[in-house]
Design an enzyme around this catalytic site. Structure first.
Site, PDB file in Angstrom:
ATOM      1  N   LYS A 155     -67.256  58.576 -82.020  1.00  0.00           N
ATOM      2  CA  LYS A 155     -66.817  57.893 -83.247  1.00  0.00           C
ATOM      3  C   LYS A 155     -68.019  57.409 -84.054  1.00  0.00           C
ATOM      4  CE  LYS A 155     -65.774  53.368 -82.837  1.00  0.00           C
ATOM      5  NZ  LYS A 155     -66.530  52.456 -83.714  1.00  0.00           N
ATOM      6  N   ASN A 156     -68.970  56.757 -83.387  1.00  0.00           N
ATOM      7  CA  ASN A 156     -70.082  56.144 -84.121  1.00  0.00           C
ATOM      8  C   ASN A 156     -71.108  57.157 -84.623  1.00  0.00           C
ATOM      9  OD1 ASN A 156     -68.890  53.711 -83.834  1.00  0.00           O
ATOM     10  ND2 ASN A 156     -70.287  52.928 -82.256  1.00  0.00           N
TER      11      ASN A 156
ATOM     12  N   ARG B  19     -65.503  47.765 -90.500  1.00  0.00           N
ATOM     13  CA  ARG B  19     -66.837  47.369 -90.962  1.00  0.00           C
ATOM     14  C   ARG B  19     -67.714  48.564 -91.305  1.00  0.00           C
ATOM     15  NH1 ARG B  19     -69.162  42.851 -90.548  1.00  0.00           N
ATOM     16  NH2 ARG B  19     -71.111  43.994 -90.389  1.00  0.00           N
TER      17      ARG B  19
ATOM     18  N   CYS C 235     -66.524  39.636 -87.872  1.00  0.00           N
ATOM     19  CA  CYS C 235     -65.516  40.247 -87.003  1.00  0.00           C
ATOM     20  C   CYS C 235     -65.564  39.551 -85.655  1.00  0.00           C
ATOM     21  CB  CYS C 235     -65.723  41.742 -86.869  1.00  0.00           C
ATOM     22  SG  CYS C 235     -66.991  42.185 -85.727  1.00  0.00           S
TER      23      CYS C 235
ATOM     24  N   ARG D 152     -72.155  39.520 -87.946  1.00  0.00           N
ATOM     25  CA  ARG D 152     -72.560  40.859 -88.356  1.00  0.00           C
ATOM     26  C   ARG D 152     -72.954  40.939 -89.833  1.00  0.00           C
ATOM     27  NH1 ARG D 152     -68.726  45.123 -85.469  1.00  0.00           N
ATOM     28  NH2 ARG D 152     -70.563  46.426 -85.667  1.00  0.00           N
ATOM     29  N   PRO D 153     -74.031  40.254 -90.203  1.00  0.00           N
ATOM     30  CA  PRO D 153     -74.469  40.305 -91.598  1.00  0.00           C
ATOM     31  C   PRO D 153     -74.975  41.699 -91.985  1.00  0.00           C
ATOM     32  CG  PRO D 153     -76.126  39.217 -90.240  1.00  0.00           C
ATOM     33  CD  PRO D 153     -74.943  39.479 -89.348  1.00  0.00           C
ATOM     34  N   ILE D 154     -75.107  41.940 -93.297  1.00  0.00           N
ATOM     35  CA  ILE D 154     -75.661  43.224 -93.758  1.00  0.00           C
ATOM     36  C   ILE D 154     -76.946  42.986 -94.579  1.00  0.00           C
ATOM     37  CG2 ILE D 154     -73.541  44.592 -93.698  1.00  0.00           C
ATOM     38  CD1 ILE D 154     -73.378  44.011 -96.800  1.00  0.00           C
TER      39      ILE D 154
ATOM     40  N   LEU E  72     -80.006  43.098 -93.869  1.00  0.00           N
ATOM     41  CA  LEU E  72     -81.109  44.056 -93.704  1.00  0.00           C
ATOM     42  C   LEU E  72     -80.852  45.352 -94.477  1.00  0.00           C
ATOM     43  CD1 LEU E  72     -81.779  43.486 -89.891  1.00  0.00           C
ATOM     44  CD2 LEU E  72     -82.967  42.466 -91.830  1.00  0.00           C
TER      45      LEU E  72
ATOM     46  N   ASP F 237     -72.134  48.112 -76.252  1.00  0.00           N
ATOM     47  CA  ASP F 237     -70.780  48.688 -76.274  1.00  0.00           C
ATOM     48  C   ASP F 237     -70.251  49.008 -74.867  1.00  0.00           C
ATOM     49  OD1 ASP F 237     -70.740  48.470 -78.996  1.00  0.00           O
ATOM     50  OD2 ASP F 237     -71.160  50.573 -79.398  1.00  0.00           O
TER      51      ASP F 237
ATOM     52  N   LEU G 103     -77.222  41.251 -78.115  1.00  0.00           N
ATOM     53  CA  LEU G 103     -77.102  41.763 -79.488  1.00  0.00           C
ATOM     54  C   LEU G 103     -76.113  40.991 -80.354  1.00  0.00           C
ATOM     55  CD1 LEU G 103     -78.634  44.215 -78.168  1.00  0.00           C
ATOM     56  CD2 LEU G 103     -77.642  45.507 -80.015  1.00  0.00           C
TER      57      LEU G 103
ATOM     58  N   ARG H  32     -58.538  52.502 -82.417  1.00  0.00           N
ATOM     59  CA  ARG H  32     -59.616  52.660 -83.401  1.00  0.00           C
ATOM     60  C   ARG H  32     -60.723  53.569 -82.867  1.00  0.00           C
ATOM     61  NH1 ARG H  32     -62.379  47.646 -84.227  1.00  0.00           N
ATOM     62  NH2 ARG H  32     -63.797  49.191 -85.052  1.00  0.00           N
TER      63      ARG H  32
HETATM   64  N1  EPU Z   1     -77.969  42.536 -87.962  1.00  0.00           N
HETATM   65  C1  EPU Z   1     -78.457  41.617 -88.877  1.00  0.00           C
HETATM   66  N2  EPU Z   1     -78.514  42.004 -90.187  1.00  0.00           N
HETATM   67  C2  EPU Z   1     -78.136  43.240 -90.613  1.00  0.00           C
HETATM   68  C3  EPU Z   1     -77.648  44.164 -89.672  1.00  0.00           C
HETATM   69  C4  EPU Z   1     -77.569  43.781 -88.343  1.00  0.00           C
HETATM   70  O1  EPU Z   1     -78.805  40.504 -88.528  1.00  0.00           O
HETATM   71  O2  EPU Z   1     -78.224  43.522 -91.816  1.00  0.00           O
HETATM   72  C5  EPU Z   1     -77.872  42.141 -86.530  1.00  0.00           C
HETATM   73  C6  EPU Z   1     -76.422  42.126 -86.036  1.00  0.00           C
HETATM   74  O3  EPU Z   1     -75.769  40.914 -86.344  1.00  0.00           O
HETATM   75  C7  EPU Z   1     -76.614  42.339 -84.550  1.00  0.00           C
HETATM   76  C8  EPU Z   1     -77.802  43.300 -84.489  1.00  0.00           C
HETATM   77  O4  EPU Z   1     -78.480  43.152 -85.752  1.00  0.00           O
HETATM   78  O5  EPU Z   1     -76.967  41.137 -83.931  1.00  0.00           O
HETATM   79  C9  EPU Z   1     -77.474  44.759 -84.274  1.00  0.00           C
HETATM   80  O6  EPU Z   1     -76.443  45.144 -85.158  1.00  0.00           O
HETATM   81  P1  EPU Z   1     -76.325  46.621 -85.751  1.00  0.00           P
HETATM   82  O7  EPU Z   1     -76.524  46.549 -87.227  1.00  0.00           O
HETATM   83  O8  EPU Z   1     -77.186  47.553 -84.989  1.00  0.00           O
HETATM   84  O9  EPU Z   1     -74.803  46.950 -85.471  1.00  0.00           O
HETATM   85  P2  EPU Z   1     -73.874  47.855 -86.379  1.00  0.00           P
HETATM   86  O10 EPU Z   1     -74.695  48.913 -86.996  1.00  0.00           O
HETATM   87  O11 EPU Z   1     -73.030  47.013 -87.255  1.00  0.00           O
HETATM   88  C10 EPU Z   1     -73.313  49.651 -84.547  1.00  0.00           C
HETATM   89  C11 EPU Z   1     -72.065  50.177 -83.901  1.00  0.00           C
HETATM   90  C12 EPU Z   1     -71.474  49.110 -82.975  1.00  0.00           C
HETATM   91  C13 EPU Z   1     -72.528  48.756 -81.924  1.00  0.00           C
HETATM   92  C14 EPU Z   1     -73.828  48.307 -82.603  1.00  0.00           C
HETATM   93  C15 EPU Z   1     -74.967  48.060 -81.638  1.00  0.00           C
HETATM   94  C16 EPU Z   1     -71.230  51.755 -85.531  1.00  0.00           C
HETATM   95  C17 EPU Z   1     -70.199  52.096 -86.536  1.00  0.00           C
HETATM   96  N3  EPU Z   1     -71.114  50.563 -84.924  1.00  0.00           N
HETATM   97  O12 EPU Z   1     -72.910  48.496 -85.289  1.00  0.00           O
HETATM   98  O13 EPU Z   1     -70.364  49.697 -82.331  1.00  0.00           O
HETATM   99  O14 EPU Z   1     -72.058  47.728 -81.103  1.00  0.00           O
HETATM  100  O15 EPU Z   1     -74.269  49.314 -83.547  1.00  0.00           O
HETATM  101  O16 EPU Z   1     -75.233  49.176 -80.888  1.00  0.00           O
HETATM  102  O17 EPU Z   1     -72.119  52.540 -85.253  1.00  0.00           O
HETATM  103  C18 EPU Z   1     -68.206  49.741 -81.324  1.00  0.00           C
HETATM  104  O18 EPU Z   1     -68.232  50.977 -81.395  1.00  0.00           O
HETATM  105  O19 EPU Z   1     -67.343  49.102 -80.657  1.00  0.00           O
HETATM  106  C19 EPU Z   1     -69.231  48.951 -82.030  1.00  0.00           C
HETATM  107  C20 EPU Z   1     -69.072  47.662 -82.307  1.00  0.00           C
END
Ligand code: EPU
Length: 419
Positions: A22-23, A92, A116, A121-123, A125, A307, A329, A398
């Site tokens: 999925k990811n 998300r 969530c 889970r901020p964006i 970055l 995960d 994480l 999902r």
């Molecule tokens: N983070 C920030 N700022 C940002 C982005 C991330 O502070 O702008 C922090 C997050 O809060 C977290 C860490 O960085 O503490 C890592 O988050 P990341 O951005 O890597 O997570 P993601 O990209 O939102 C993906 C997977 C998740 C998986 C994480 C970590 C997808 C669609 N989702 O999420 O998958 O847990 O990477 O490996 O690829 C799942 O499949 O159940 C799932 C939650």
């Protein structure tokens, strides 16, 4: 609403196929927004998150067919650069459209995904990096409103923290930018590599694929001619079924997987006393004489995946001794703990650390809270005394393709019923 009824004290046997990840499929689908031609993506798992992203692409003007795990998508009539709240709030990962929409249209509006269950889970970055490429970004009424009227410009971007979807957004944006973008401290997850290969096979010059430093030559706004691509096997689905074999102390075989992507999970299972045998693209897990406790700390790839944390916690309830799991994480990824305790697990939480004392589990009515927490409850149910009902399984739908079909094929007694 559906729920699962699962009989405990199960013994599993046999083999199942692992689905596409999925990811990995989500960023590949988002990347089709960079394409001028029809695109074919194979081995796409038939799960709700994929359908949500396809619906979002359709709202943007794409046409698609999704049959037999293959998606064909036509982008000739893309006419909108607005990812609206009604769809983004369901998933998300819709934020993955931000980079490619901005790169293609020079402006876009993408609803903020919001927090969530597993954390804020901020964006920030994603946004900071796009700004470094010349984008002007405002947050208006819950939307990220981004513009780069003269196109995105290459820069050197150092991610303060490793982010999977943040890296993917920037890789897609850099592919159409002007000049050579350097991305440092990039996520190395196999799903990120799958995306890089999709773009590289289609003519984007990317150096450093699979490392934490990428150099991407942008096309200066020219759309790509994307070649067909195969989604990699789902390492988290595979890891979850390995835990199903382990928690029931059974011998099962998983087919169509990539064992290399599971190295940290396999190493933990071996330390816990299970033996595993790798064949070409399959893997068999054998019962342990004694299940040893585990010491786990989640980390970015190639470390132990967050995960897989919930599933291993369920497994640790069957270990002979005390296990410790550190979640590094996400700040709130322990929602399964309260439900496991309702099944009789002996788990203590302290900050981002959980201590699990092995023992017996009893059946109960339990509630799924997020995707991976839900699968942990299914695993616990397989080994509990009695029949467990797992409610709110839309979380499972999902991300796990045909979960109960696969568990039935392994001999579990599992039924999907209506509330
Ligand atoms: N983070 C920030 N700022 C940002 C982005 C991330 O502070 O702008 C922090 C997050 O809060 C977290 C860490 O960085 O503490 C890592 O988050 P990341 O951005 O890597 O997570 P993601 O990209 O939102 C993906 C997977 C998740 C998986 C994480 C970590 C997808 C669609 N989702 O999420 O998958 O847990 O990477 O490996 O690829 C799942 O499949 O159940 C799932 C939650």
């Amino acid at each position: 609403m559906d729920y699962l009824e699962i009989k405990g004290n199960a013994k599993l046997q046999g083999s199942i196929n692992i689905s596409g990840a999925k990811n990995a499929a989500l960023p590949l689908l988002a990347a089709t927004l960079l394409s001028k031609n029809d695109v074919q993506i194979n081995n796409v798992p038939n799960v709700e998150d994929i359908k949500t992203l396809l619906t979002l692409l359709e709202h943007l003007g794409a046409n698609y067919s999704f049959k037999n795990n293959a998606v064909s998508i036509n982008l000739a009539n893309l006419n909108s650069a607005c990812a609206n709240y009604d769809i983004v709030r369901k998933m998300r990962a819709s934020i993955l459209t931000l980079g490619p929409l901005l790169a293609r249209f020079g402006q876009c509006e993408v609803s903020m995904p919001g927090g969530c269950a597993i954390g804020q889970r901020p964006i920030n970055l994603h946004l900071k990096a796009l700004e470094q490429m010349g984008a002007k970004i405002d947050i208006k009424q819950g939307y990220v409103v981004a513009s780069a009227p003269d196109g995105l410009k290459a820069n050197t971007i150092v991610f303060d923290k490793i982010t999977v979807t943040g890296s993917e957004n920037l890789i897609m944006a850099a592919s159409l930018a002007k000049g050579t973008t350097k991305l440092l401290n990039v996520a190395k997850e196999p799903e990120v590599v799958n995306l890089c290969q999709f773009l590289a096979n289609s003519g984007v010059n990317i150096k450093g694929i699979g490392t934490d430093e990428l150099e991407i030559d942008g096309t200066n706004g020219d759309l790509l001619e994307l070649e067909p691509i195969e989604v990699i096997p789902d390492r988290i689905e595979a890891g979850t079924y390995l835990c199903a074999g382990a928690i029931t102390n059974s011998q099962i075989t998983l087919k169509n997987l990539c064992t290399e992507h599971l190295a940290s999970v396999i190493a933990k299972l071996e330390k816990m006393g299970f033996s595993l045998e790798k064949q070409e693209s399959s893997l068999t897990i054998f019962p342990a004489k004694i299940i040893n406790p585990a010491d786990i700390e989640t980390a970015e790839y190639p470390g132990f995946p967050t995960d897989m944390q919930a599933q291993f916690m369920a497994l640790c309830t069957q270990a002979n001794g005390v296990s410790v799991i550190d979640e590094r994480l996400f700040e709130n990824r322990f929602m399964h703990v309260a439900e496991l305790i309702r099944m009789g697990a002996n788990i203590k939480l302290s900050g981002h650390s959980a201590t699990i004392e092995g023992g017996f589990l009893n059946s109960a009515d339990v509630m799924a809270t997020d995707l991976r927490a839900s699968s942990a409850l299914v695993l616990a149910a397989l080994v509990a005394n009695g029949t467990t009902k797992v409610h709110r399984i839309y979380h499972l739908d999902r991300g796990y393709e045909n979960l109960e079909g696969k568990l039935l094929a392994l001999g579990a007694d599992i039924k999907r019923l209506k509330e």
